[in-house]
Design an enzyme around this catalytic site. Structure first.
Site, PDB file in Angstrom:
ATOM      1  N   LYS A 116       0.727  -1.276  -0.111  1.00  0.00           N
ATOM      2  CA  LYS A 116       0.010  -0.160   0.001  1.00  0.00           C
ATOM      3  C   LYS A 116       0.876   1.414  -0.058  1.00  0.00           C
ATOM      4  O   LYS A 116       0.279   2.364  -0.680  1.00  0.00           O
ATOM      5  CB  LYS A 116      -1.002  -0.119   1.153  1.00  0.00           C
ATOM      6  CG  LYS A 116      -1.943  -1.219   0.938  1.00  0.00           C
ATOM      7  CD  LYS A 116      -3.364  -1.034   1.913  1.00  0.00           C
ATOM      8  CE  LYS A 116      -4.148  -1.992   1.536  1.00  0.00           C
ATOM      9  NZ  LYS A 116      -5.480  -1.920   2.072  1.00  0.00           N
ATOM     10  N   LYS A 198      -5.078 -10.927  -5.204  1.00  0.00           N
ATOM     11  CA  LYS A 198      -6.392 -11.102  -4.408  1.00  0.00           C
ATOM     12  C   LYS A 198      -7.699 -10.248  -4.571  1.00  0.00           C
ATOM     13  O   LYS A 198      -7.192  -8.950  -4.728  1.00  0.00           O
ATOM     14  CB  LYS A 198      -6.074 -11.387  -2.876  1.00  0.00           C
ATOM     15  CG  LYS A 198      -6.050 -10.044  -2.299  1.00  0.00           C
ATOM     16  CD  LYS A 198      -6.589 -10.263  -0.712  1.00  0.00           C
ATOM     17  CE  LYS A 198      -6.456  -8.721  -0.079  1.00  0.00           C
ATOM     18  NZ  LYS A 198      -7.035  -8.791   1.088  1.00  0.00           N
ATOM     19  N   LYS A 201     -11.664  -4.910  -1.824  1.00  0.00           N
ATOM     20  CA  LYS A 201     -12.677  -3.956  -2.048  1.00  0.00           C
ATOM     21  C   LYS A 201     -11.953  -2.609  -2.504  1.00  0.00           C
ATOM     22  O   LYS A 201     -13.014  -1.848  -2.996  1.00  0.00           O
ATOM     23  CB  LYS A 201     -13.367  -3.805  -0.686  1.00  0.00           C
ATOM     24  CG  LYS A 201     -12.708  -3.779   0.584  1.00  0.00           C
ATOM     25  CD  LYS A 201     -13.610  -3.322   1.410  1.00  0.00           C
ATOM     26  CE  LYS A 201     -13.350  -4.202   2.674  1.00  0.00           C
ATOM     27  NZ  LYS A 201     -12.002  -4.171   3.489  1.00  0.00           N
TER      28      LYS A 201
HETATM   29  N1  AQP Z   1     -10.011 -11.873  -1.527  1.00  0.00           N
HETATM   30  C1  AQP Z   1      -9.924 -12.478  -0.356  1.00  0.00           C
HETATM   31  N2  AQP Z   1     -10.118 -13.928  -0.372  1.00  0.00           N
HETATM   32  C2  AQP Z   1     -10.242 -14.326   1.093  1.00  0.00           C
HETATM   33  N3  AQP Z   1     -10.363 -13.630   2.128  1.00  0.00           N
HETATM   34  C3  AQP Z   1     -10.513 -12.229   2.226  1.00  0.00           C
HETATM   35  N4  AQP Z   1     -10.313 -11.100   2.766  1.00  0.00           N
HETATM   36  C4  AQP Z   1     -10.426  -9.986   2.402  1.00  0.00           C
HETATM   37  N5  AQP Z   1     -10.191 -10.269   1.024  1.00  0.00           N
HETATM   38  C5  AQP Z   1     -10.173 -11.585   0.910  1.00  0.00           C
HETATM   39  C6  AQP Z   1     -10.739 -11.553   4.459  1.00  0.00           C
HETATM   40  O1  AQP Z   1     -11.608 -10.511   4.877  1.00  0.00           O
HETATM   41  C7  AQP Z   1     -11.386 -10.091   6.075  1.00  0.00           C
HETATM   42  C8  AQP Z   1     -11.504  -8.651   6.327  1.00  0.00           C
HETATM   43  O2  AQP Z   1     -10.567  -8.161   5.921  1.00  0.00           O
HETATM   44  P1  AQP Z   1     -10.451  -6.411   5.774  1.00  0.00           P
HETATM   45  O3  AQP Z   1     -11.534  -5.887   4.923  1.00  0.00           O
HETATM   46  O4  AQP Z   1     -10.394  -6.076   7.145  1.00  0.00           O
HETATM   47  O5  AQP Z   1      -9.004  -6.238   5.088  1.00  0.00           O
HETATM   48  P2  AQP Z   1      -8.565  -6.736   3.903  1.00  0.00           P
HETATM   49  O6  AQP Z   1      -7.942  -8.268   3.943  1.00  0.00           O
HETATM   50  O7  AQP Z   1      -7.356  -5.569   3.674  1.00  0.00           O
HETATM   51  O8  AQP Z   1      -9.561  -6.608   2.757  1.00  0.00           O
HETATM   52  P3  AQP Z   1      -9.461  -5.916   1.451  1.00  0.00           P
HETATM   53  O9  AQP Z   1     -10.868  -6.334   0.696  1.00  0.00           O
HETATM   54  O10 AQP Z   1      -8.409  -6.295   0.574  1.00  0.00           O
HETATM   55  O11 AQP Z   1      -9.569  -4.613   1.670  1.00  0.00           O
HETATM   56  P4  AQP Z   1      -8.860  -3.458   1.177  1.00  0.00           P
HETATM   57  O12 AQP Z   1      -8.904  -3.389  -0.199  1.00  0.00           O
HETATM   58  O13 AQP Z   1      -9.579  -2.150   1.972  1.00  0.00           O
HETATM   59  O14 AQP Z   1      -7.401  -3.268   1.570  1.00  0.00           O
HETATM   60  C9  AQP Z   1     -10.135 -10.650   6.547  1.00  0.00           C
HETATM   61  O15 AQP Z   1      -9.927 -11.741   7.365  1.00  0.00           O
HETATM   62  C10 AQP Z   1      -9.533 -11.077   5.019  1.00  0.00           C
HETATM   63  O16 AQP Z   1      -8.504 -12.106   5.388  1.00  0.00           O
END
Ligand code: AQP
Length: 333
Positions: A116, A198, A201
């Site tokens: 990031k 991966k 969001k």
């Molecule tokens: N692609 C994924 N596959 C499986 N698990 C996922 N998680 C996120 N993306 C995937 C799981 O969702 C939970 C919450 O995640 P978070 O939103 O707190 O943080 P993150 O992992 O950073 O999720 P994002 O969607 O990628 O958010 P951004 O883009 O804002 O950084 C966790 O248990 C994570 O493992």
């Protein structure tokens, strides 16, 4: 309650939730609740969301929507503690103490920070660097034993363990050492446009992700456009990452193994397979979407849930916090 293992997990409302969040996290939580052997704390981690710039109005809506999604997906507020992170001040209080017990070196090694911050240029928020300490605090405050996470969060969980052990060694036993709990098949749902990365969001390309609240026609379109390969056969292999990802999605929702899906589609092409994947996703998400819309149209129910959740969570969190403060030498309040 006393003998139940504690589970903690959360999702940050930094964007609308994706199918990755649902299959990698929330769907697992529902299963764990049905086991009935755990005392579960599920949090909307709004303080994590502000590590990158948020529009206040959107953050407010999303925070409530994430809570509504937890409930709509089947996490019962009566059986679990559902709350909003910023409503329990113990999280930021413990985070400061633990920041002072963490090293620049270990935080700098976190992959998510490196990824990031590489995109952030000159203006990388310091919160992006210290956020894993806040996550450690979230987990450790509840004497958590199990943390259901996707693969991407394992490194942060390891750090939480290191910080806890270091604190315990320096000040005597204070924190339980948490373990990760990963659902293998859904541990990493990949981006539909780039299956090497991966599904996230905050991705700029909406075709890369499916949102939990995406309408059926959008889901059909996104799946039909998902990147595949020229092999033309539904195989479960790293050489066909796009198809492998779609198999994982379908398999996790239907609760079947990848091999069964490969067998089922042995004589079918990608178009048929994709059509079915889309329909499986739609039938899983539709009832959730309906319930979310209901909850969002009458916020009173949500308000009661997050208020009573914050009270329950504060009670447990403050017990740990008091111990910590005493041990580091702060005068009791
Ligand atoms: N692609 C994924 N596959 C499986 N698990 C996922 N998680 C996120 N993306 C995937 C799981 O969702 C939970 C919450 O995640 P978070 O939103 O707190 O943080 P993150 O992992 O950073 O999720 P994002 O969607 O990628 O958010 P951004 O883009 O804002 O950084 C966790 O248990 C994570 O493992």
């Amino acid at each position: 309650m006393e003998n139940k293992k504690v589970i903690f997990s959360g999702i940050k409302p930094s964007g609308d939730l994706t199918l990755g969040n649902y299959l990698g996290a929330i769907k697992n939580w529902v299963k764990l609740q049905d086991d009935n052997q755990y005392d579960c704390f599920y949090c909307v981690v709004d303080m994590h969301a502000i590590t990158v710039k948020q529009t206040p109005k959107d953050l407010r809506r999303r925070t409530l929507e994430v809570l509504a999604i937890y409930i709509a997906a089947g996490i019962e507020p009566e059986k679990n503690t559902l709350f909003i992170q910023s409503h329990v001040p113990a999280h930021s209080e413990l985070s400061w103490v633990l920041t002072c017990n963490s090293y620049m070196g270990e935080l700098g090694r976190m992959t998510q920070y490196k990824d990031k911050s590489a995109k952030g240029g000159e203006s990388i928020g310091a919160g992006l660097f210290t956020y894993p300490v806040l996550m450690a605090s979230d987990i450790l405050l509840y004497q958590t034993e199990l943390v259901p996470v996707g693969k991407d969060q394992i490194q942060h969980l390891e750090l939480a363990r290191d910080i806890a052990m270091r604190f315990n060694n320096a000040y005597s036993d204070t924190f339980k050492i948490p373990e990760g709990y990963v659902n293998k098949q859904a541990s990493k749902i990949m981006d539909l446009q780039n299956p090497e990365k991966k599904m996230s969001k905050s991705d700029e390309n909406p075709n890369g992700y499916i949102l939990i609240m995406d309408p059926p026609e959008v889901i059909r379109k996104k799946i039909s456009r998902a990147v595949t390969d020229t092999v033309g056969k539904v195989n479960y292999t790293d050489d066909q990452p796009g198809i492998k990802n779609l198999i994982n999605i379908m398999g996790t929702i239907r609760g079947v193994k990848p091999e069964e899906i490969v067998e089922e589609y042995a004589d079918k092409g990608y178009a048929d397979f994709k059509k079915d994947v889309a329909e499986v996703i739609i039938s899983e998400l539709q009832p959730i979407q309906e319930r979310v819309n209901e909850l969002m149209s009458n916020k009173k129910e949500l308000e009661e849930i997050y208020k009573s959740g914050a009270q329950k969570a504060s009670y447990v969190a403050n017990k740990t916090l008091r111990k910590v403060m005493k041990k580091v030498g702060f005068i009791p309040r």
